[in-house]
Scaffold this motif. Structure first.
Motif, PDB file in Angstrom:
ATOM      1  N   THR A  18       0.836  -1.200   0.000  1.00  8.26           N
ATOM      2  CA  THR A  18       0.000   0.000   0.000  1.00  8.26           C
ATOM      3  C   THR A  18       0.867   1.246   0.000  1.00  8.26           C
ATOM      4  O   THR A  18       1.825   1.351   0.770  1.00  8.26           O
ATOM      5  CB  THR A  18      -0.921   0.019   1.228  1.00  8.26           C
ATOM      6  OG1 THR A  18      -1.756  -1.137   1.206  1.00  8.26           O
ATOM      7  CG2 THR A  18      -1.804   1.257   1.241  1.00  8.26           C
ATOM      8  N   GLN A  19       0.529   2.181  -0.876  1.00  2.00           N
ATOM      9  CA  GLN A  19       1.148   3.504  -0.876  1.00  2.00           C
ATOM     10  C   GLN A  19       0.138   4.527  -0.351  1.00  2.00           C
ATOM     11  O   GLN A  19      -1.060   4.437  -0.634  1.00  2.00           O
ATOM     12  CB  GLN A  19       1.572   3.924  -2.281  1.00  2.00           C
ATOM     13  CG  GLN A  19       2.755   3.166  -2.847  1.00  2.00           C
ATOM     14  CD  GLN A  19       3.197   3.728  -4.193  1.00  2.00           C
ATOM     15  OE1 GLN A  19       2.446   4.432  -4.867  1.00  2.00           O
ATOM     16  NE2 GLN A  19       4.422   3.413  -4.591  1.00  2.00           N
ATOM     17  N   VAL A  20       0.630   5.491   0.401  1.00  2.00           N
ATOM     18  CA  VAL A  20      -0.165   6.629   0.859  1.00  2.00           C
ATOM     19  C   VAL A  20       0.675   7.867   0.622  1.00  2.00           C
ATOM     20  O   VAL A  20       1.882   7.855   0.913  1.00  2.00           O
ATOM     21  CB  VAL A  20      -0.507   6.508   2.356  1.00  2.00           C
ATOM     22  CG1 VAL A  20      -1.425   7.650   2.785  1.00  2.00           C
ATOM     23  CG2 VAL A  20      -1.161   5.177   2.673  1.00  2.00           C
ATOM     24  N   GLY A  66      14.789  -0.338   5.884  1.00  2.00           N
ATOM     25  CA  GLY A  66      14.186   0.244   4.702  1.00  2.00           C
ATOM     26  C   GLY A  66      13.644   1.640   4.931  1.00  2.00           C
ATOM     27  O   GLY A  66      13.530   2.118   6.058  1.00  2.00           O
ATOM     28  N   GLU A  67      13.298   2.309   3.828  1.00  2.00           N
ATOM     29  CA  GLU A  67      12.791   3.668   3.916  1.00  2.00           C
ATOM     30  C   GLU A  67      11.285   3.654   4.185  1.00  2.00           C
ATOM     31  O   GLU A  67      10.559   2.803   3.681  1.00  2.00           O
ATOM     32  CB  GLU A  67      13.090   4.448   2.640  1.00  2.00           C
ATOM     33  CG  GLU A  67      12.376   3.968   1.399  1.00  2.00           C
ATOM     34  CD  GLU A  67      13.131   2.899   0.633  1.00  2.00           C
ATOM     35  OE1 GLU A  67      12.856   2.736  -0.569  1.00  2.00           O
ATOM     36  OE2 GLU A  67      13.973   2.219   1.252  1.00  2.00           O
ATOM     37  N   LEU A  68      10.834   4.618   4.985  1.00  2.00           N
ATOM     38  CA  LEU A  68       9.405   4.765   5.257  1.00  2.00           C
ATOM     39  C   LEU A  68       8.690   5.406   4.075  1.00  2.00           C
ATOM     40  O   LEU A  68       7.490   5.181   3.865  1.00  2.00           O
ATOM     41  CB  LEU A  68       9.183   5.637   6.493  1.00  2.00           C
ATOM     42  CG  LEU A  68       9.832   5.193   7.799  1.00  2.00           C
ATOM     43  CD1 LEU A  68       9.535   6.209   8.891  1.00  2.00           C
ATOM     44  CD2 LEU A  68       9.351   3.822   8.202  1.00  2.00           C
ATOM     45  N   GLY A  69       9.409   6.214   3.340  1.00  2.00           N
ATOM     46  CA  GLY A  69       8.811   6.903   2.202  1.00  2.00           C
ATOM     47  C   GLY A  69       9.846   7.739   1.497  1.00  2.00           C
ATOM     48  O   GLY A  69      11.003   7.849   1.937  1.00  2.00           O
ATOM     49  N   ALA A  70       9.431   8.352   0.399  1.00  2.92           N
ATOM     50  CA  ALA A  70      10.336   9.193  -0.390  1.00  2.92           C
ATOM     51  C   ALA A  70       9.505  10.164  -1.201  1.00  2.92           C
ATOM     52  O   ALA A  70       8.307   9.948  -1.441  1.00  2.92           O
ATOM     53  CB  ALA A  70      11.216   8.338  -1.309  1.00  2.92           C
ATOM     54  N   TYR A  83       5.366   4.129   2.308  1.00  3.69           N
ATOM     55  CA  TYR A  83       5.240   2.706   2.036  1.00  3.69           C
ATOM     56  C   TYR A  83       4.746   2.015   3.310  1.00  3.69           C
ATOM     57  O   TYR A  83       5.477   1.901   4.292  1.00  3.69           O
ATOM     58  CB  TYR A  83       6.588   2.128   1.603  1.00  3.69           C
ATOM     59  CG  TYR A  83       7.258   2.937   0.521  1.00  3.69           C
ATOM     60  CD1 TYR A  83       6.608   3.217  -0.675  1.00  3.69           C
ATOM     61  CD2 TYR A  83       8.550   3.436   0.694  1.00  3.69           C
ATOM     62  CE1 TYR A  83       7.224   3.967  -1.674  1.00  3.69           C
ATOM     63  CE2 TYR A  83       9.175   4.186  -0.294  1.00  3.69           C
ATOM     64  CZ  TYR A  83       8.499   4.441  -1.474  1.00  3.69           C
ATOM     65  OH  TYR A  83       9.107   5.189  -2.452  1.00  3.69           O
ATOM     66  N   MET A  84       3.506   1.543   3.280  1.00 10.81           N
ATOM     67  CA  MET A  84       2.888   1.057   4.504  1.00 10.81           C
ATOM     68  C   MET A  84       3.546  -0.208   5.031  1.00 10.81           C
ATOM     69  O   MET A  84       3.549  -0.453   6.240  1.00 10.81           O
ATOM     70  CB  MET A  84       1.394   0.809   4.269  1.00 10.81           C
ATOM     71  CG  MET A  84       0.588   2.076   4.011  1.00 10.81           C
ATOM     72  SD  MET A  84       0.777   3.350   5.300  1.00 10.81           S
ATOM     73  CE  MET A  84       0.155   2.480   6.745  1.00 10.81           C
TER      74      MET A  84
END
Length: 387
Positions: free
Chosen positions: A128-130, A288-292, A317-318
Protein backbone atom coordinates in the motif's frame (compact mmCIF):
# COMPACT_ATOMS: atom_id res chain seq x y z
CA UNK A 1 -8.14 -35.34 -6.60
CA UNK A 2 -9.00 -32.59 -4.11
CA UNK A 3 -6.49 -29.79 -3.90
CA UNK A 4 -3.90 -29.95 -1.15
CA UNK A 5 -4.92 -27.21 1.34
CA UNK A 6 -1.27 -26.27 1.88
CA UNK A 7 -0.61 -25.98 -1.86
CA UNK A 8 -3.68 -23.81 -2.39
CA UNK A 9 -2.43 -21.42 0.29
CA UNK A 10 0.88 -20.80 -1.50
CA UNK A 11 1.28 -17.39 -3.12
CA UNK A 12 3.80 -16.04 -5.65
CA UNK A 13 7.03 -14.61 -4.27
CA UNK A 14 6.57 -11.12 -2.90
CA UNK A 15 2.82 -11.50 -2.34
CA UNK A 16 1.21 -12.36 0.97
CA UNK A 17 -2.06 -12.34 2.87
CA UNK A 18 -2.44 -9.68 5.54
CA UNK A 19 -4.20 -11.34 8.48
CA UNK A 20 -5.78 -10.12 11.71
CA UNK A 21 -4.80 -7.98 13.49
CA UNK A 22 -2.25 -6.58 10.99
CA UNK A 23 -4.90 -5.75 8.36
CA UNK A 24 -6.84 -3.63 10.85
CA UNK A 25 -3.58 -2.02 12.03
CA UNK A 26 -2.73 -0.97 8.47
CA UNK A 27 -6.23 0.33 7.72
CA UNK A 28 -6.27 2.43 10.89
CA UNK A 29 -2.84 3.89 10.14
CA UNK A 30 -3.86 4.73 6.55
CA UNK A 31 -6.96 6.57 7.74
CA UNK A 32 -4.99 8.54 10.33
CA UNK A 33 -2.46 9.59 7.70
CA UNK A 34 -5.17 10.66 5.27
CA UNK A 35 -6.97 12.57 8.02
CA UNK A 36 -3.76 14.50 8.67
CA UNK A 37 -3.32 15.24 4.98
CA UNK A 38 -6.90 16.49 4.57
CA UNK A 39 -6.53 18.67 7.67
CA UNK A 40 -3.69 20.42 5.80
CA UNK A 41 -5.89 21.12 2.77
CA UNK A 42 -5.13 18.05 0.62
CA UNK A 43 -8.13 16.57 -1.20
CA UNK A 44 -8.45 12.83 -1.64
CA UNK A 45 -8.52 11.18 -5.07
CA UNK A 46 -8.77 7.53 -6.08
CA UNK A 47 -7.27 6.49 -9.43
CA UNK A 48 -7.90 3.02 -10.92
CA UNK A 49 -5.59 0.05 -10.37
CA UNK A 50 -5.16 -0.51 -14.14
CA UNK A 51 -4.80 1.99 -16.98
CA UNK A 52 -3.89 1.98 -20.63
CA UNK A 53 -0.17 1.35 -20.91
CA UNK A 54 0.66 4.43 -22.97
CA UNK A 55 -1.01 6.69 -20.40
CA UNK A 56 0.42 5.08 -17.29
CA UNK A 57 3.99 4.89 -18.59
CA UNK A 58 4.24 8.37 -20.10
CA UNK A 59 6.01 11.28 -18.47
CA UNK A 60 7.24 10.51 -14.98
CA UNK A 61 5.65 7.05 -15.22
CA UNK A 62 8.31 5.97 -17.73
CA UNK A 63 10.73 5.43 -14.84
CA UNK A 64 8.56 2.52 -13.64
CA UNK A 65 8.34 0.73 -17.00
CA UNK A 66 10.57 -2.20 -15.98
CA UNK A 67 8.54 -2.73 -12.80
CA UNK A 68 5.14 -2.76 -14.51
CA UNK A 69 2.89 -5.74 -15.30
CA UNK A 70 1.08 -5.57 -18.66
CA UNK A 71 -2.10 -7.25 -19.88
CA UNK A 72 -4.42 -7.05 -22.85
CA UNK A 73 -7.80 -5.36 -22.42
CA UNK A 74 -10.32 -7.74 -24.06
CA UNK A 75 -12.77 -4.87 -24.69
CA UNK A 76 -10.56 -2.27 -26.37
CA UNK A 77 -7.83 -4.68 -27.57
CA UNK A 78 -5.30 -2.19 -26.20
CA UNK A 79 -2.45 -2.96 -23.83
CA UNK A 80 -3.07 -2.07 -20.22
CA UNK A 81 -0.70 -1.81 -17.27
CA UNK A 82 -1.09 -2.41 -13.55
CA UNK A 83 0.21 0.57 -11.64
CA UNK A 84 3.59 0.14 -9.94
CA UNK A 85 3.46 3.64 -8.47
CA UNK A 86 0.54 6.03 -7.88
CA UNK A 87 2.32 9.37 -8.35
CA UNK A 88 2.12 9.31 -12.19
CA UNK A 89 -1.63 8.73 -11.92
CA UNK A 90 -2.04 11.76 -9.67
CA UNK A 91 -0.02 13.80 -12.15
CA UNK A 92 -2.35 12.64 -14.94
CA UNK A 93 -5.45 13.57 -12.94
CA UNK A 94 -4.03 16.98 -12.06
CA UNK A 95 -3.11 17.87 -15.64
CA UNK A 96 -6.27 16.50 -17.29
CA UNK A 97 -9.40 16.11 -15.15
CA UNK A 98 -8.36 18.88 -12.74
CA UNK A 99 -6.38 21.08 -15.12
CA UNK A 100 -8.76 24.02 -14.59
CA UNK A 101 -8.68 23.85 -10.78
CA UNK A 102 -6.91 26.65 -8.95
CA UNK A 103 -3.20 26.21 -8.21
CA UNK A 104 -1.57 25.21 -6.00
CA UNK A 105 -3.51 21.96 -6.23
CA UNK A 106 -3.20 19.72 -3.18
CA UNK A 107 -4.15 16.05 -3.62
CA UNK A 108 -3.75 12.96 -1.44
CA UNK A 109 -4.32 9.27 -2.04
CA UNK A 110 -3.92 5.69 -0.86
CA UNK A 111 -3.94 2.41 -2.75
CA UNK A 112 -2.22 -0.83 -3.65
CA UNK A 113 0.60 -1.10 -6.18
CA UNK A 114 2.08 -4.17 -7.87
CA UNK A 115 5.66 -4.49 -9.07
CA UNK A 116 7.50 -7.02 -11.20
CA UNK A 117 10.33 -7.40 -8.70
CA UNK A 118 10.93 -6.67 -5.05
CA UNK A 119 14.18 -5.27 -3.75
CA UNK A 120 16.59 -6.39 -1.08
CA UNK A 121 15.13 -3.89 1.37
CA UNK A 122 11.55 -4.39 0.17
CA UNK A 123 10.95 -7.94 -1.07
CA UNK A 124 7.19 -7.31 -1.21
CA UNK A 125 5.86 -6.82 -4.72
CA UNK A 126 2.39 -5.69 -3.66
CA UNK A 127 1.98 -3.09 -0.95
CA UNK A 128 0.00 0.00 0.00
CA UNK A 129 1.15 3.50 -0.88
CA UNK A 130 -0.16 6.63 0.86
CA UNK A 131 0.92 10.08 -0.17
CA UNK A 132 0.34 13.65 -1.28
CA UNK A 133 1.12 15.71 -4.38
CA UNK A 134 1.39 19.50 -4.46
CA UNK A 135 0.92 20.65 -8.06
CA UNK A 136 1.79 24.08 -9.43
CA UNK A 137 4.13 25.99 -7.09
CA UNK A 138 7.85 26.49 -7.71
CA UNK A 139 8.66 28.11 -4.36
CA UNK A 140 10.92 26.52 -1.77
CA UNK A 141 7.99 26.87 0.62
CA UNK A 142 6.26 24.06 -1.29
CA UNK A 143 9.26 21.76 -0.81
CA UNK A 144 9.29 22.57 2.89
CA UNK A 145 5.54 22.04 3.21
CA UNK A 146 5.54 18.47 1.93
CA UNK A 147 8.57 17.49 4.02
CA UNK A 148 7.06 18.98 7.17
CA UNK A 149 3.72 17.33 6.41
CA UNK A 150 5.39 13.94 5.96
CA UNK A 151 7.19 14.29 9.28
CA UNK A 152 4.05 15.48 11.08
CA UNK A 153 1.92 12.65 9.70
CA UNK A 154 4.47 9.94 10.47
CA UNK A 155 4.97 11.15 14.01
CA UNK A 156 1.20 11.36 14.36
CA UNK A 157 0.82 7.61 13.78
CA UNK A 158 3.57 6.82 16.26
CA UNK A 159 6.84 6.77 14.31
CA UNK A 160 9.74 7.62 16.59
CA UNK A 161 13.32 8.68 15.88
CA UNK A 162 12.39 9.98 12.42
CA UNK A 163 15.06 11.36 10.10
CA UNK A 164 14.87 13.10 6.71
CA UNK A 165 17.63 12.62 4.15
CA UNK A 166 17.70 15.44 1.58
CA UNK A 167 19.28 15.11 -1.84
CA UNK A 168 19.30 16.90 -5.18
CA UNK A 169 19.62 14.18 -7.85
CA UNK A 170 20.08 16.78 -10.60
CA UNK A 171 23.15 18.39 -9.00
CA UNK A 172 25.82 15.90 -10.11
CA UNK A 173 24.71 15.90 -13.80
CA UNK A 174 24.62 19.69 -13.78
CA UNK A 175 28.10 19.89 -12.26
CA UNK A 176 29.42 17.45 -14.86
CA UNK A 177 27.84 19.29 -17.78
CA UNK A 178 29.06 22.61 -16.44
CA UNK A 179 32.61 21.27 -16.38
CA UNK A 180 32.36 19.82 -19.89
CA UNK A 181 32.18 16.06 -19.22
CA UNK A 182 30.84 13.83 -21.99
CA UNK A 183 27.82 11.57 -21.41
CA UNK A 184 29.99 8.43 -21.37
CA UNK A 185 32.28 9.93 -18.73
CA UNK A 186 29.25 11.00 -16.71
CA UNK A 187 27.86 7.45 -16.73
CA UNK A 188 31.12 5.99 -15.37
CA UNK A 189 31.34 8.74 -12.79
CA UNK A 190 27.73 8.19 -11.73
CA UNK A 191 28.43 4.49 -11.13
CA UNK A 192 31.49 5.35 -9.03
CA UNK A 193 29.49 7.82 -6.94
CA UNK A 194 26.75 5.24 -6.39
CA UNK A 195 29.40 2.95 -4.89
CA UNK A 196 30.86 5.86 -2.89
CA UNK A 197 34.19 4.86 -4.44
CA UNK A 198 36.49 7.85 -4.01
CA UNK A 199 39.36 6.24 -5.94
CA UNK A 200 37.14 5.53 -8.94
CA UNK A 201 35.77 9.08 -8.84
CA UNK A 202 39.33 10.39 -8.95
CA UNK A 203 40.18 8.06 -11.85
CA UNK A 204 37.21 8.84 -14.11
CA UNK A 205 36.07 12.28 -12.93
CA UNK A 206 38.47 14.42 -14.88
CA UNK A 207 37.95 18.14 -14.12
CA UNK A 208 34.97 17.29 -11.89
CA UNK A 209 36.81 14.73 -9.73
CA UNK A 210 37.97 16.99 -6.91
CA UNK A 211 34.63 18.80 -6.63
CA UNK A 212 32.59 15.59 -6.61
CA UNK A 213 34.91 13.93 -4.10
CA UNK A 214 34.30 16.86 -1.79
CA UNK A 215 30.53 16.60 -2.30
CA UNK A 216 30.66 12.89 -1.56
CA UNK A 217 32.66 13.19 1.65
CA UNK A 218 30.61 16.19 2.86
CA UNK A 219 27.37 14.20 2.91
CA UNK A 220 25.99 13.70 6.40
CA UNK A 221 24.43 15.99 9.04
CA UNK A 222 22.70 18.86 7.27
CA UNK A 223 24.54 21.79 8.79
CA UNK A 224 27.99 20.34 8.10
CA UNK A 225 27.06 19.33 4.55
CA UNK A 226 25.61 22.76 3.76
CA UNK A 227 28.65 24.52 5.21
CA UNK A 228 30.87 22.58 2.80
CA UNK A 229 28.47 23.09 -0.11
CA UNK A 230 28.37 26.87 0.46
CA UNK A 231 32.15 27.08 0.11
CA UNK A 232 32.42 25.17 -3.19
CA UNK A 233 32.88 26.87 -6.58
CA UNK A 234 29.95 25.19 -8.37
CA UNK A 235 29.35 25.75 -12.09
CA UNK A 236 26.55 28.22 -12.76
CA UNK A 237 24.38 25.36 -14.07
CA UNK A 238 24.27 23.82 -10.57
CA UNK A 239 23.80 27.06 -8.67
CA UNK A 240 19.99 26.85 -8.67
CA UNK A 241 20.14 23.47 -6.94
CA UNK A 242 22.38 24.89 -4.23
CA UNK A 243 20.03 27.84 -3.69
CA UNK A 244 16.95 25.61 -3.50
CA UNK A 245 18.56 23.23 -1.01
CA UNK A 246 19.74 26.15 1.12
CA UNK A 247 16.33 27.86 1.08
CA UNK A 248 14.40 24.68 1.88
CA UNK A 249 16.69 23.75 4.77
CA UNK A 250 16.32 27.27 6.21
CA UNK A 251 12.52 26.90 6.17
CA UNK A 252 12.68 23.43 7.69
CA UNK A 253 14.94 24.56 10.51
CA UNK A 254 12.68 27.53 11.27
CA UNK A 255 9.64 25.24 11.54
CA UNK A 256 11.23 22.15 13.11
CA UNK A 257 14.63 22.80 14.70
CA UNK A 258 14.38 19.40 16.39
CA UNK A 259 13.95 17.39 13.18
CA UNK A 260 16.93 15.16 12.32
CA UNK A 261 18.01 16.13 8.79
CA UNK A 262 20.90 14.74 6.77
CA UNK A 263 22.03 15.69 3.28
CA UNK A 264 23.46 13.38 0.60
CA UNK A 265 24.94 15.59 -2.08
CA UNK A 266 25.58 12.85 -4.66
CA UNK A 267 22.59 10.48 -4.28
CA UNK A 268 20.25 9.83 -7.22
CA UNK A 269 19.20 6.17 -7.02
CA UNK A 270 15.44 5.83 -6.66
CA UNK A 271 14.89 9.38 -7.90
CA UNK A 272 14.87 8.68 -11.63
CA UNK A 273 12.06 11.10 -12.50
CA UNK A 274 12.82 13.77 -9.89
CA UNK A 275 13.87 17.16 -11.24
CA UNK A 276 15.08 18.89 -8.08
CA UNK A 277 15.11 18.73 -4.29
CA UNK A 278 14.15 15.24 -3.12
CA UNK A 279 14.11 13.35 0.17
CA UNK A 280 13.87 9.98 1.86
CA UNK A 281 12.28 9.25 5.24
CA UNK A 282 13.81 6.82 7.73
CA UNK A 283 13.27 5.72 11.32
CA UNK A 284 16.08 4.49 13.52
CA UNK A 285 16.33 0.70 13.83
CA UNK A 286 13.71 0.17 11.08
CA UNK A 287 14.85 -1.64 7.92
CA UNK A 288 14.19 0.24 4.70
CA UNK A 289 12.79 3.67 3.92
CA UNK A 290 9.41 4.77 5.26
CA UNK A 291 8.81 6.90 2.20
CA UNK A 292 10.34 9.19 -0.39
CA UNK A 293 9.43 12.23 -2.43
CA UNK A 294 10.62 15.30 -4.23
CA UNK A 295 10.35 17.58 -7.23
CA UNK A 296 9.11 16.40 -10.60
CA UNK A 297 7.15 17.60 -13.63
CA UNK A 298 3.48 16.59 -13.79
CA UNK A 299 2.28 15.77 -17.27
CA UNK A 300 5.59 16.22 -19.08
CA UNK A 301 7.08 13.77 -21.55
CA UNK A 302 9.71 11.29 -20.43
CA UNK A 303 13.19 12.80 -20.53
CA UNK A 304 11.92 16.36 -21.00
CA UNK A 305 12.33 17.95 -17.57
CA UNK A 306 10.98 21.34 -18.62
CA UNK A 307 7.67 19.92 -19.84
CA UNK A 308 4.58 19.80 -17.64
CA UNK A 309 3.69 21.54 -14.41
CA UNK A 310 6.09 21.88 -11.49
CA UNK A 311 5.12 19.54 -8.67
CA UNK A 312 6.41 18.01 -5.48
CA UNK A 313 5.09 15.38 -3.10
CA UNK A 314 5.87 12.16 -1.28
CA UNK A 315 4.83 8.54 -1.04
CA UNK A 316 4.79 6.49 2.17
CA UNK A 317 5.24 2.71 2.04
CA UNK A 318 2.89 1.06 4.50
CA UNK A 319 4.76 -2.27 4.65
CA UNK A 320 7.82 -0.49 6.05
CA UNK A 321 5.90 2.09 8.02
CA UNK A 322 4.03 -0.51 10.07
CA UNK A 323 7.34 -1.90 11.31
CA UNK A 324 7.96 1.51 12.87
CA UNK A 325 4.49 1.98 14.38
CA UNK A 326 3.42 0.28 17.59
CA UNK A 327 0.30 -1.82 17.18
CA UNK A 328 -2.74 -0.26 18.84
CA UNK A 329 -4.11 -1.85 21.96
CA UNK A 330 -6.70 -4.47 21.10
CA UNK A 331 -10.27 -3.45 21.81
CA UNK A 332 -12.05 -5.37 24.54
CA UNK A 333 -14.11 -8.22 23.13
CA UNK A 334 -17.26 -9.40 24.86
CA UNK A 335 -19.11 -12.62 24.13
CA UNK A 336 -22.84 -12.00 23.71
CA UNK A 337 -24.76 -15.25 24.21
CA UNK A 338 -27.24 -16.59 21.71
CA UNK A 339 -30.70 -15.06 22.10
CA UNK A 340 -29.51 -11.61 23.25
CA UNK A 341 -31.43 -8.80 21.55
CA UNK A 342 -29.83 -6.77 18.78
CA UNK A 343 -30.47 -3.62 20.81
CA UNK A 344 -28.61 -4.97 23.85
CA UNK A 345 -25.56 -5.84 21.73
CA UNK A 346 -25.75 -2.44 20.05
CA UNK A 347 -25.66 -0.72 23.43
CA UNK A 348 -22.40 -2.53 24.22
CA UNK A 349 -20.89 -1.45 20.90
CA UNK A 350 -21.90 2.14 21.62
CA UNK A 351 -19.96 1.85 24.87
CA UNK A 352 -16.82 0.82 22.98
CA UNK A 353 -17.00 -2.97 23.19
CA UNK A 354 -16.37 -5.36 20.31
CA UNK A 355 -19.29 -7.78 20.42
CA UNK A 356 -18.98 -11.41 19.35
CA UNK A 357 -22.50 -12.84 19.17
CA UNK A 358 -23.16 -16.52 19.71
CA UNK A 359 -25.06 -18.01 16.80
CA UNK A 360 -26.26 -21.06 18.74
CA UNK A 361 -26.77 -21.88 22.42
CA UNK A 362 -23.54 -22.77 24.25
CA UNK A 363 -23.40 -25.37 27.03
CA UNK A 364 -20.62 -23.41 28.74
CA UNK A 365 -20.82 -19.69 27.81
CA UNK A 366 -17.54 -18.87 29.57
CA UNK A 367 -15.65 -21.53 27.65
CA UNK A 368 -17.30 -20.44 24.40
CA UNK A 369 -16.17 -16.87 25.09
CA UNK A 370 -12.58 -18.04 25.53
CA UNK A 371 -12.75 -20.12 22.36
CA UNK A 372 -13.83 -17.05 20.40
CA UNK A 373 -11.03 -14.89 21.80
CA UNK A 374 -13.14 -12.83 24.21
CA UNK A 375 -11.94 -11.64 27.58
CA UNK A 376 -15.45 -10.82 28.80
CA UNK A 377 -18.98 -12.17 28.48
CA UNK A 378 -22.47 -10.81 28.89
CA UNK A 379 -24.41 -12.59 31.61
CA UNK A 380 -27.70 -11.54 33.22
CA UNK A 381 -27.46 -8.13 31.55
CA UNK A 382 -23.97 -7.33 32.88
CA UNK A 383 -20.49 -7.65 31.41
CA UNK A 384 -18.11 -9.75 33.48
CA UNK A 385 -14.43 -10.52 33.00
CA UNK A 386 -13.44 -14.14 32.47
CA UNK A 387 -11.39 -15.65 35.24
Amino acid sequence: MPADPLSSALLPAGLHDVLPPEAAHEAAAVERLLADFTAHGYQRVKPPLVEFEDNLLSGSGAAMAKQTFRLMDPLSQRMMAVRADITPQIARIATTRLKNESRPLRLCYSGQVLRVKGSQLRPERQFTQVGVELIGPLEAEADAEVILLAAHALEGVGVQHLSVDLCVPTMVPLVCRGLGLAEEEMARLRAALDRKDAAAVAAVGGPAAALLQTLMTASGPAERAMQVLASLPLPEEAEKDRRRLTDALRLLRAARPDLVITVDLVEHRGFEYQTGLSFTLFARDVRGELGAGGRYRAGGRAGEEEQGEPATGFTLYMDTLLRAVPAPAAKKRVYVPHGTSWAAAGKLRAEGWVTVVGLAPAADPAEEARRLGCGHRLADGAVTALE
